[in-house]
Design a protein around this motif. Structure first.
Motif, PDB file in Angstrom:
ATOM      1  N   ARG A 153       0.811  -1.208   0.000  1.00  0.00           N
ATOM      2  CA  ARG A 153       0.000   0.000   0.000  1.00  0.00           C
ATOM      3  C   ARG A 153       0.851   1.267   0.000  1.00  0.00           C
ATOM      4  O   ARG A 153       1.818   1.360   0.760  1.00  0.00           O
TER       5      ARG A 153
ATOM      6  N   GLU B 206      -6.867   2.715   3.574  1.00  0.00           N
ATOM      7  CA  GLU B 206      -8.255   2.775   3.116  1.00  0.00           C
ATOM      8  C   GLU B 206      -8.793   4.178   3.395  1.00  0.00           C
ATOM      9  O   GLU B 206      -8.424   4.804   4.388  1.00  0.00           O
TER      10      GLU B 206
ATOM     11  N   SER C 186      -2.543   1.362  -9.573  1.00  0.00           N
ATOM     12  CA  SER C 186      -3.024   0.621  -8.401  1.00  0.00           C
ATOM     13  C   SER C 186      -3.609  -0.713  -8.813  1.00  0.00           C
ATOM     14  O   SER C 186      -4.040  -0.901  -9.963  1.00  0.00           O
TER      15      SER C 186
ATOM     16  N   ASN D  89       0.136   1.710  -5.715  1.00  0.00           N
ATOM     17  CA  ASN D  89      -0.675   1.392  -4.544  1.00  0.00           C
ATOM     18  C   ASN D  89      -1.282   0.007  -4.692  1.00  0.00           C
ATOM     19  O   ASN D  89      -2.187  -0.195  -5.505  1.00  0.00           O
TER      20      ASN D  89
ATOM     21  N   ASP E 216      -3.425  -2.511  -2.823  1.00  0.00           N
ATOM     22  CA  ASP E 216      -4.266  -2.645  -1.630  1.00  0.00           C
ATOM     23  C   ASP E 216      -4.704  -4.104  -1.452  1.00  0.00           C
ATOM     24  O   ASP E 216      -4.216  -4.996  -2.150  1.00  0.00           O
TER      25      ASP E 216
ATOM     26  N   THR F  71     -11.737  -1.370  -4.426  1.00  0.00           N
ATOM     27  CA  THR F  71     -10.418  -0.829  -4.790  1.00  0.00           C
ATOM     28  C   THR F  71     -10.579   0.356  -5.745  1.00  0.00           C
ATOM     29  O   THR F  71      -9.832   1.329  -5.690  1.00  0.00           O
TER      30      THR F  71
ATOM     31  N   SER G  37     -11.722   3.446  -3.710  1.00  0.00           N
ATOM     32  CA  SER G  37     -10.625   3.878  -2.857  1.00  0.00           C
ATOM     33  C   SER G  37      -9.534   4.582  -3.673  1.00  0.00           C
ATOM     34  O   SER G  37      -9.005   5.634  -3.278  1.00  0.00           O
ATOM     35  N   ASN G  38      -9.212   4.025  -4.827  1.00  0.00           N
ATOM     36  CA  ASN G  38      -8.140   4.632  -5.623  1.00  0.00           C
ATOM     37  C   ASN G  38      -8.587   5.898  -6.333  1.00  0.00           C
ATOM     38  O   ASN G  38      -7.784   6.800  -6.533  1.00  0.00           O
TER      39      ASN G  38
END
Ligand code: FER
Length: 305
Positions: free
Chosen positions: A50, A54, A253, A281, A283, A291, A294-295
């Motif tokens: 990460r 989050e 990501s 990133n 996760d 995901t 979040s990204n």
């Protein structure tokens, strides 16, 4: 094993698992190959970790007292498809034609269309909340339909070769039709440093291909869980030094439970080896909306600053 048997076994293995880091040929795309791609072994390296935690709880839920932007339907003529095409456009709170805004073009996955992002992580809500907290710059977000064909509806088997090829054809539609139409209708900046391209999965592959392939148009590039439509890294970044100068942000990501992660890993590793600054990133998600939401949260607050 006899030589011929050995060769046969190798052929079968190759058929079961598509070649690593080769761009999937649209003519070969099928749901079987997609299953094989998703089932690829996940091998994590020490730096596949990460970059960001989050997001805080509620980041994608409308919050009382937060000024709301609006999402409106947009249509434009496409010389690529020969049709009138749809997109959704987010305008930030207090959008004014007196101000010029930067624009993020945000792309969907293989089964989606211009409504996909709105259905699981509205960029409108994420951006309204970030803006209220002073963590993002007011921007326009354009949600196109990235399947550039006359019948671009998200119905039936999304892995049909013609549909997969249409995701490649979107490059011309985006550059020659959509962007000029957006810039004609809305009050936007029109230089590369005020244009970003991002997307999830198939849209992540499009982002790598069209973003890195058109750095004179986009300075901000964000690929989330990129799909096998991603070109090989050396094709994406044939001149790493020049790309490094042009990129304001390269954001990559993927979830560490996503069988497609090797496509993102390949771009990250190449970029690292060739000193192209980027954010990586990884996760704890799979190939899923968590995901992507979040990204988008992390990527959008780093844009245009
Ligand atoms: C594939 C597996 C997945 C593929 C595309 C995808 C082009 C895209 C998935 C998505 O957009 O969610 O083999 O081939």
């Amino acid at each position: 094993m006899k030589r011929s048997t050995q060769a046969l076994a190798l052929c079968l293995l190759a058929a079961a698992t598509p070649a690593l880091h080769a761009q999937e040929d649209p003519a070969q795309v099928s749901d079987q190959r997609a299953r094989a791609n998703f089932a690829r072994p996940i091998e994590l390296a020490a730096d596949d970790v990460r970059a960001f935690p989050e997001p805080p709880a509620g980041f994608k839920t409308p919050r009382a007292g937060v000024a709301q932007g609006r999402v409106e339907a947009f249509e434009y003529d496409s010389t690529v498809t020969g049709t009138r095409r749809k997109a959704n456009v987010y305008l930030p709170p207090d959008y004014s034609p007196e101000t010029k805004y930067p624009v993020l073009y945000l792309l969907h996955g293989i089964g989606g269309d211009e409504n996909e992002w709105l259905s699981f992580a509205s960029p409108a809500v994420i951006l309204d909340n970030l803006l209220a907290d002073g963590k993002a710059v007011p921007m326009i977000v354009v949600l196109p339909n990235g399947r550039a064909m006359a019948d671009d509806r998200a119905i039936g088997n999304p892995f049909e070769p013609e549909k997969a090829a249409a995701f490649g054809k979107f490059e011309g539609d985006l550059l020659d039709c959509l962007i000029p139409a957006i810039e004609a209708k809305y009050s936007t900046h029109t230089d590369r440093e005020h244009r970003a391209l991002a997307g999830l999965s198939m849209g992540g592959g499009q982002t790598f291909n069209f973003g890195l392939g058109n750095l004179d148009t986009f300075a901000w590039v964000g690929a989330f869980s990129a799909a096998p439509n991603t070109k090989p890294p050396a094709e994406l970044l044939p001149n790493p030094a020049a790309a490094s100068k042009q990129l304001k942000l390269l954001y990559i990501s993927c979830g560490n439970k996503d069988g497609l992660i090797n496509f993102s890993q390949a771009v990250h590793r190449y970029a690292k080896e060739h000193n192209v600054p980027h954010l990586w990133n990884v996760d704890d998600h799979g190939h899923d909306p968590e995901t992507w939401a979040s990204n988008l949260f992390h990527f959008s607050q780093r844009l245009f600053r």
